[in-house]
Scaffold this motif. Structure first.
Motif: not given
Length: 317
Positions: A221-222, A228-229, A234-235, A259-260
């Protein structure tokens, strides 16, 4: 401690009593008085829900096009206690009500819940991403099905959620049968909230059926958040095993990250869930031992045991 929390504690403590043990063939009978109390409660709640939704659906009746189908509803209530080595007082309650309204145009469902069932997070509350979970504590939406076939579903929603923000959402789901024992399920959605602005979700799920009692599922899932950019990813991999007609086991490994400030894992969860349909057809009990590693806890292992009871009311089918 709230009344709901006390109720959850009492129900979950019943899991430890031998009186709840059932045979492989059928639930263990209860004394007549307790039988009557359980059945009356379930019947009364279900009848009350059905009566309410039929009254609501009656506002949309088109006398020129009468329908044979009646409005129906189903509700799910879940209570849980999930103590772990760093937090012994982790309680949880969840509810979801789904209503089918045949007199409205298209295939329409009205959904009330204190969580978003489309957010595919971890089953353990302490492992859920707060940015995704806490903001969805109440949601009310009308879902319109634009197209529905055996392997394709397109739907649209309009409602309020994430601290009562109005929103619109469109979603498409497609399943590809790769073989007789495996398939690939894809989901994509875009939405707009008045404060959180645009966002999207992508999901890819691969399932492999070993036999009638065993299945392997790999889930990805992404979530993109415009405000928030960033991306939350989730894996997970789960092994499903059916022990008998009423009992199942789910072994799983779940990893979540963001990613941040860079693409990195934020937590790991290892668990084994035992789920049993006992006492009544509409009652389910769960025990789930787990180990959780979180970045904000320096990835030190936290050991826990989740205990849950889940009840279903009404029926859409």
């Amino acid at each position: 401690m709230s009344g709901l929390t006390r109720c959850a504690s009492l129900l979950l403590l019943a899991l430890t009593f031998p009186g709840l043990a059932v045979s492989e063939e059928s639930p263990q009978p209860l004394p007549d008085e307790q039988d009557a109390w359980l059945d009356d409660m379930q019947d009364n709640v279900s009848a009350s829900i059905d009566a309410t939704v039929r009254w609501f659906d009656s506002f949309f009746i088109d006398e020129t096009q009468p329908l044979d189908e009646a409005a129906k509803a189903e509700a799910r209530l879940r209570l849980g206690w999930e103590p772990r080595s760093r937090d012994l007082m982790e309680f949880e309650s969840r509810f979801r009500v789904r209503v089918r309204l045949p007199n409205m145009k298209h295939q329409t469902d009205l959904i009330f819940s204190d969580y978003d069932e489309d957010e595919q997070g971890a089953g353990i509350k302490a492992a859920r991403n707060e940015a995704l979970d806490n903001r969805n504590r109440f949601s009310m939406a009308l879902r319109f099905t634009a197209k529905k076939t055996e392997d394709l579903n397109i739907s649209h929603r309009i409602g309020v959620g994430r601290k009562l923000q109005p929103y619109v959402k469109s979603e498409i789901r497609k399943t590809f049968g790769l073989s007789d024992i495996s398939n690939l399920h894809l989901e994509g959605s875009v939405y707009y909230y008045t404060q959180d602005r645009f966002g999207s979700r992508l999901r890819a799920q691969y399932s492999y059926q070993f036999d009638d009692e065993n299945m392997l599922r790999f889930d990805n899932n992404f979530y993109y958040r415009d405000k928030e950019n960033d991306w939350i990813w989730q894996h997970s991999i789960h092994r499903y095993r059916q022990l008998d007609a009423r009992t199942g086991l789910i072994y799983g490994l779940f990893v979540e990250g963001s990613s941040r400030p860079d693409y990195r894992a934020e937590e790991y969860l290892l668990s084994a869930r035992w789920r049993r349909n006992a006492v009544r057809e509409w009652l389910f009990f769960e025990l789930e031992p787990f180990v959780l590693w979180r970045r904000d806890e320096d990835f030190k292992p936290s050991y826990g045991l989740a205990m849950r009871v889940e009840a279903y009311f009404g029926e859409l089918n």
